[in-house]
Scaffold this motif. Structure first.
Motif, PDB file in Angstrom:
ATOM      1  N   CYS B  47      41.869  63.771  31.342  1.00  0.00           N
ATOM      2  CA  CYS B  47      43.241  63.276  31.464  1.00  0.00           C
ATOM      3  C   CYS B  47      43.216  61.849  32.010  1.00  0.00           C
ATOM      4  O   CYS B  47      42.612  61.589  33.065  1.00  0.00           O
ATOM      5  CB  CYS B  47      44.055  64.177  32.393  1.00  0.00           C
ATOM      6  SG  CYS B  47      45.680  63.485  32.764  1.00  0.00           S
ATOM      7  N   SER B  49      45.619  60.288  33.305  1.00  0.00           N
ATOM      8  CA  SER B  49      46.494  60.117  34.476  1.00  0.00           C
ATOM      9  C   SER B  49      45.866  60.687  35.748  1.00  0.00           C
ATOM     10  O   SER B  49      45.746  59.999  36.746  1.00  0.00           O
ATOM     11  CB  SER B  49      47.835  60.799  34.244  1.00  0.00           C
ATOM     12  OG  SER B  49      48.368  60.445  32.989  1.00  0.00           O
ATOM     13  N   CYS B  50      45.460  61.965  35.722  1.00  0.00           N
ATOM     14  CA  CYS B  50      44.981  62.591  36.958  1.00  0.00           C
ATOM     15  C   CYS B  50      43.464  62.712  37.005  1.00  0.00           C
ATOM     16  O   CYS B  50      42.907  63.068  38.037  1.00  0.00           O
ATOM     17  CB  CYS B  50      45.628  63.963  37.158  1.00  0.00           C
ATOM     18  SG  CYS B  50      45.079  65.214  35.993  1.00  0.00           S
ATOM     19  N   CYS B  61      47.501  67.471  29.120  1.00  0.00           N
ATOM     20  CA  CYS B  61      47.224  67.859  30.505  1.00  0.00           C
ATOM     21  C   CYS B  61      48.403  68.691  31.010  1.00  0.00           C
ATOM     22  O   CYS B  61      49.543  68.225  30.980  1.00  0.00           O
ATOM     23  CB  CYS B  61      47.034  66.634  31.392  1.00  0.00           C
ATOM     24  SG  CYS B  61      46.888  67.103  33.139  1.00  0.00           S
ATOM     25  N   CYS B  64      50.139  66.741  34.083  1.00  0.00           N
ATOM     26  CA  CYS B  64      50.763  65.429  33.835  1.00  0.00           C
ATOM     27  C   CYS B  64      51.626  65.448  32.577  1.00  0.00           C
ATOM     28  O   CYS B  64      52.470  64.589  32.387  1.00  0.00           O
ATOM     29  CB  CYS B  64      49.688  64.352  33.703  1.00  0.00           C
ATOM     30  SG  CYS B  64      48.554  64.361  35.103  1.00  0.00           S
TER      31      CYS B  64
HETATM   32 ZN   LIG Z   1      46.559  65.071  34.185  1.00  0.00          ZN
END
Ligand SMILES: [Zn+2]
Lengths: 385, 152
Positions: B47, B49-50, B61, B64
């Protein structure tokens, strides 16, 4: 006191006969992302999720659990509703009830199906009574055919009259980029297509489709903040009349008759044909396009075929039916009833693009289940009183 | 509680329905499975983002709700996070019992993958043990292209 509820966003996949590029939850995600985008919301804004399909079409149960990557259900309240063919319209009605409860402001409603993953008739048969119906049951098409045959016998219409309904819907589907079958057909094409189950030809019936639809409903406390012109749900009704195949009245569909009558009464509709601007009818085969609008009270019994031939239900006619192309052009079963809802609301919101009917103030969507059940919903541009 | 069936012959119907399901794995799972089949590598998706690294790979994800696009290779070594020994032969268990089912967290992954341990003696199974995959000879593009995991 229940809250008034409006549809503030919708999203659909581009429905296809099969989608090998995605699994179920990935397909669901496409519709969800489009609905969030349409409502200009993010997943964080969603308070609860209602999802459904017909488990036995994929042979994977509990979609409420395993699809959270796609639905956005991770760590949110989520529930599954499934009622066979009516699943999509039950989702719309269930989503409406949950939002109207006042416990959740914004509810994401999802219907989906990957019909390509099973043998449809085998799967449908698992929904029928094992002692009385299964051993002698010839599948969904045969049950519909029996209704068509009974109506033909009573009113003297022919398969040519029914074919006119298929021609209408397939023509309308050309205006809808989400529809699966987007090619015009003629009456002769329908009559020359293989006879599946007398009097129903191949081009009289719906296809099998992979697709998903998502609808975001909001309570009156927030609806107009999210969407300046939401589609308000005026009312819903449904009827089940059936235990065994022999129970339903052939050639006139009681569940539609009583559900529609209740809805018109609740919402103060006196002359549905004049007051309603557009109908998205869950019409899995062409004969239903004649028989069921009679049961709905649009026109008197026996006059359906004449009304269809007049062009009144074509785009530009008095009461256009299925501007989207309807079920005959596209049928991801668990999504189908919810697509009718999304399409009807798109008409109210003026977002139906090429398939827009001008100036829609009242729209209707329906759902139909294999056991001759009917769901029906009425939507308005005006907030209901 | 026992129903009184005297004078009643309970008629039973056996299912005659066999629905031939086939499931599309989708492009994300297919990329994982073909890498496993053709190159004997275990891949994962991350992912953006995370930073979670998913095995099995997932297109979105779940935290997210953003699309995952970054593929990487993980393992082949991993750690057993939990296991159990199935000792009763059931229709759903294809191997001869005892079978050791285990969650294996491959090096570099954030999530564990459900699989089997290949052990002469199931009592040697331990959470925390280091394992490596044994690839199948005939690989067809399923997670059984890894026969199982054995002590590293
Ligand atoms: Zn994520």
């Amino acid at each position: 006191m229940a809250k008034r509820v409006a549809v503030v966003g919708t999203g659909q996949t581009f429905h296809k006969s099969h989608r090998p590029d995605v699994n179920g939850q990935e397909l669901i995600n496409e519709a969800v992302q489009r609905a969030l985008e349409d409502a200009d919301l993010t997943l964080k804004d969603i308070d609860a999720i209602v999802i459904g399909n017909m488990d036995h079409f994929e042979g994977i149960n509990y979609v409420d659990c395993w699809s959270v990557d796609g639905s956005g259900g991770t760590m949110k309240p989520i529930i599954k509703l499934t009622t066979g063919g009516t699943t999509g319209s039950t989702l719309a009605i269930g989503g409406y009830h949950i939002t109207a409860s006042g416990l959740f402001d914004k509810v994401l409603v999802i219907g989906w199906e990957k019909n390509s993953e099973s043998d449809t008739t085998g799967a449908i048969t698992t929904a029928f009574d094992p002692v009385w119906d299964r051993l002698v049951f010839a599948g969904a098409i045969a049950a519909l055919a029996a209704e068509g045959m009974a109506y033909m016998t009573e009113f003297g219409i022919t398969d040519r009259d029914a074919a006119r309904v298929s021609v209408r819907d397939r023509k309308h589907a050309c205006n809808n980029p989400h529809a699966q079958l987007r090619k015009e057909i003629t009456i002769e094409d329908v009559l020359a297509s293989p006879m599946l189950s007398d009097p129903v030809h191949l081009l009289d019936v719906c296809p099998r489709t992979d697709g998903a639809c998502a609808v975001i409903m909001a309570s009156e406390d927030v609806a107009e903040k999210i969407c300046p012109n939401p589609a308000w749900i005026w009312g819903t009704a449904n009827r089940h009349t059936y235990t065994y195949v022999g129970d339903f009245k052939l050639g006139e569909i009681d569940s539609m008759k009583y559900a529609a009558a209740e809805l018109w009464k609740k919402c103060g509709i006196r002359e549905p044909r004049k007051e309603i601007d557009v109908i998205e009818l869950y019409q899995p085969y062409s004969f239903a396009g004649i028989i069921w609008i009679e049961a709905m009270g649009i026109i008197p019994r026996g006059k359906g075929s004449e009304y269809i031939w007049s062009g009144a239900t074509d785009m530009g006619g008095e009461l256009p039916i299925n501007p989207s192309g309807g079920v005959i052009a596209c049928n991801p079963i668990g999504a189908t009833g919810l697509i009718r809802c999304a399409e009807a609301c798109g008409q109210i919101r003026g977002k139906a693009d090429q398939r827009q009917v001008p100036d829609v103030k009242l729209a209707v969507s329906t759902g139909f289940g294999g056991c001759y059940w009917t769901d029906i919903l009425l939507y308005g541009k005006k907030k209901p009183s | 509680m026992c129903a009184d069936l005297s004078g009643i012959e309970p008629v039973i119907y056996k299912s005659g329905i066999n629905v031939p399901y086939h499931w599309w794995a989708g492009d994300t799972a297919s990329a994982f499975l073909t890498a496993l089949r053709d190159r004997q590598t275990i891949t994962a998706i991350k992912c953006g983002s995370c930073g979670m690294v998913f095995v099995p790979p997932r297109k979105t994800c779940p935290q997210c709700f953003t699309p995952n696009t970054q593929w990487l290779e993980v393992g082949p070594l991993g750690t057993v996070t939990a296991f159990t020994v199935a000792r009763k032969q059931l229709a759903a268990i294809k191997d001869t019992v005892p079978v050791v089912f285990a969650l294996v967290k491959l090096d570099g992954a954030s999530t564990s993958m459900l699989h089997k341990l290949l052990l002469q003696n199931p009592s040697l199974a331990k959470a925390g043990m280091r394992v490596k995959p044994r690839f199948a000879q005939d690989r067809t593009g399923t997670i059984l292209d890894i026969q199982g995991f054995e002590p590293a």
